[in-house]
Design an enzyme around this catalytic site. Structure first.
Site, PDB file in Angstrom:
ATOM      1  N   CYS A  83      -0.302  -4.743   0.390  1.00 53.84           N
ATOM      2  CA  CYS A  83       0.548  -3.564   0.484  1.00 53.84           C
ATOM      3  C   CYS A  83       1.766  -3.830  -0.390  1.00 53.84           C
ATOM      4  O   CYS A  83       2.510  -4.795  -0.137  1.00 53.84           O
ATOM      5  CB  CYS A  83       0.972  -3.390   1.946  1.00 53.84           C
ATOM      6  SG  CYS A  83       2.164  -2.073   2.214  1.00 53.84           S
ATOM      7  N   ASN A  84       1.948  -3.000  -1.407  1.00 58.30           N
ATOM      8  CA  ASN A  84       3.090  -3.200  -2.304  1.00 58.30           C
ATOM      9  C   ASN A  84       4.414  -3.070  -1.554  1.00 58.30           C
ATOM     10  O   ASN A  84       5.333  -3.850  -1.763  1.00 58.30           O
ATOM     11  CB  ASN A  84       3.055  -2.168  -3.431  1.00 58.30           C
ATOM     12  CG  ASN A  84       1.897  -2.369  -4.381  1.00 58.30           C
ATOM     13  OD1 ASN A  84       2.043  -2.948  -5.444  1.00 58.30           O
ATOM     14  ND2 ASN A  84       0.728  -1.896  -4.007  1.00 58.30           N
ATOM     15  N   CYS A 195       0.663   1.350  -5.378  1.00 59.07           N
ATOM     16  CA  CYS A 195       0.433   1.465  -3.937  1.00 59.07           C
ATOM     17  C   CYS A 195      -1.067   1.267  -3.749  1.00 59.07           C
ATOM     18  O   CYS A 195      -1.873   1.895  -4.450  1.00 59.07           O
ATOM     19  CB  CYS A 195       0.852   2.847  -3.435  1.00 59.07           C
ATOM     20  SG  CYS A 195       0.281   3.180  -1.755  1.00 59.07           S
ATOM     21  N   THR A 196      -1.434   0.388  -2.833  1.00 53.48           N
ATOM     22  CA  THR A 196      -2.850   0.018  -2.720  1.00 53.48           C
ATOM     23  C   THR A 196      -3.720   1.209  -2.302  1.00 53.48           C
ATOM     24  O   THR A 196      -4.889   1.270  -2.670  1.00 53.48           O
ATOM     25  CB  THR A 196      -3.025  -1.147  -1.731  1.00 53.48           C
ATOM     26  OG1 THR A 196      -2.425  -0.802  -0.476  1.00 53.48           O
ATOM     27  CG2 THR A 196      -2.390  -2.415  -2.260  1.00 53.48           C
TER      28      THR A 196
HETATM   29  N1  DGL Z   1      -0.469   0.777   0.918  1.00 50.35           N
HETATM   30  C1  DGL Z   1       0.928   0.633   0.887  1.00 50.35           C
HETATM   31  C2  DGL Z   1       1.455   0.133  -0.453  1.00 50.35           C
HETATM   32  O1  DGL Z   1       0.728  -0.462  -1.227  1.00 50.35           O
HETATM   33  C3  DGL Z   1       1.833   1.726   1.376  1.00 50.35           C
HETATM   34  C4  DGL Z   1       1.393   2.803   2.284  1.00 50.35           C
HETATM   35  C5  DGL Z   1       2.476   3.235   3.256  1.00 50.35           C
HETATM   36  O2  DGL Z   1       3.401   3.964   2.888  1.00 50.35           O
HETATM   37  O3  DGL Z   1       2.364   2.783   4.401  1.00 50.35           O
HETATM   38  O4  DGL Z   1       2.604   0.288  -0.751  1.00 50.35           O
END
Ligand code: DGL
Length: 276
Positions: A83-84, A195-196
Site C-alpha cells: 500500500c503506497n 496506488c496499488t
Molecule cells: N492501496 C492503497 C495505496 O496503494 C490505498 C487505498 C486506500 O486509500 O485505502 O495507496
C-alpha cells in the site's frame, strides 16, 4: 533483528502482504510467481479502509494495530506493506517498532522518469500520498526537470474495492475515460500507478490510455526486494507447506466480494482478524 531465523521451522513462516483493502493482491501474485517455495498470506484492513482520506496519525494507528494482530495469527517472517499510502506514512516507524524485515511499496517515480521522453509524468495516487512530503521528495530527487503532476483518485480506489465484481467492462472503461481525461488531453506520456488498487484495472487502463502512454508500477522492484531480503536473512523456503490465507480485519463476516477477490488470486478465504 531476528534471532531464531536459521531453523527450518522459521523459514516455513509465511510472507505477509498487507493493504487497506484488495490493492496488494496483484503484488502478491507477481511475487508468488517468482518465489514458488514460499507461503503467502494477505490481510486487508477492511475496518479502516480507505487510508487515502485519513490523517497521518490515523493511518499509523490503523497499520500498527493490524500488523500487531496478524503477527499473532500467522507469525510472518517478512512483511510487505503493499500500500503506497501506508508505506509513505508508516514504513520507517514499522521498522523500528517490529523486529521483522519490511518491504514497502512506493510510487515508481524513478523508473518512470527514466522512461519519459517528453518529460511529462502523471502520478495517480490517493489524496494522502499526493500530499505527502515523501512523494514530493521522490519527485525532487529522481524527476527534477520533468513536469510531474499528481492526481488524487480516491473515487477510483473506492470503485475497485467495492464495485469491481458488480460492474461490466464497459462501465470500467467509462469510469477510467472520464478519470483520465486530463492525463490524455495534456499529453502526459507516462503514468505512474502510485496506488496499488489501480493495478486491478490494468487491462482497462491500457485500453483507455492507448499504446503511446506508458504505464509504470513497482511490482518488479518490490518482488526483487523481497527476494533480496529473504536471501540476506537466510530465510528463503524451498518447498511450500500450508495454505495461502486471505484475511480481512473486523468481526463481521467478510462481504461476498472478499471471497471473490481471494478466489481470483488463488487464496483461501480464512476469515477475520479482530482489531479489538
Ligand atoms: N492501496 C492503497 C495505496 O496503494 C490505498 C487505498 C486506500 O486509500 O485505502 O495507496
Amino acid at each position: 533483528m531476528i534471532t531464531d531465523n536459521n531453523s527450518m521451522e522459521y523459514r516455513k513462516r509465511p510472507v505477509l502482504f498487507f493493504d487497506s483493502g484488495v490493492g496488494g493482491l496483484p503484488y502478491l501474485l507477481h511475487a508468488r510467481k517468482q518465489l514458488p517455495g514460499e507461503r503467502f498470506v494477505y490481510l486487508a484492513d477492511r475496518v479502516n479502509f480507505p487510508y487515502g482520506e485519513k490523517t497521518v496519525p490515523e493511518i499509523r494507528n490503523a497499520v500498527f494495530r493490524s500488523i500487531e494482530r496478524i503477527n499473532r495469527v500467522e507469525k510472518p517472517k517478512l512483511i510487505v506493506i503493499a500500500c503506497n499510502t501506508a508505506s509513505v506514512v508508516a514504513l520507517s516507524d514499522l521498522r523500528s517498532k517490529f523486529n521483522l524485515p519490511f518491504v514497502g511499496v512506493v510510487p515508481a517515480v524513478k523508473p518512470a522518469a527514466d522512461f519519459s521522453d517528453n518529460g511529462k509524468l502523471a502520478v495517480l495516487a490517493t489524496l494522502r500520498t499526493t500530499e505527502d512530503i515523501y512523494l514530493k521528495k521522490l519527485i525532487d530527487d529522481f524527476a527534477a526537470g520533468k513536469e510531474v503532476k499528481r492526481f488524487a483518485e480516491g473515487n477510483l480506489v473506492q470503485f475497485v474495492e467495492k464495485k469491481f465484481f458488480d460492474t461490466s467492462k464497459q462501465e470500467k472503461l467509462d469510469l477510467l475515460s472520464s478519470t483520465l481525461h486530463e492525463v490524455k488531453k495534456n499529453k502526459y506520456n507516462t503514468v505512474v500507478l502510485g496506488c496499488t488498487h489501480f493495478l486491478l484495472m490494468e487491462e482497462e487502463l491500457r485500453e483507455v490510455l492507448g499504446e503511446k502512454i506508458r504505464i509504470v508500477d513497482s511490482r518488479d522492484g518490490v518482488t526483487n526486494q523481497i527476494k533480496r531480503m529473504l536471501e540476506s536473512y537466510n530465510l528463503i523456503s524451498k518447498s511450500k507447506t500450508g495454505e495461502d490465507n486471505f484475511y480481512v480485519t473486523g468481526n463481521d463476516p467478510p462481504e461476498k466480494r472478499y471471497k471473490l477477490f481471494a478466489e481470483k488470486f488463488g487464496l483461501i478465504p480464512a476469515g477475520t482478524v479482530s482489531l479489538v
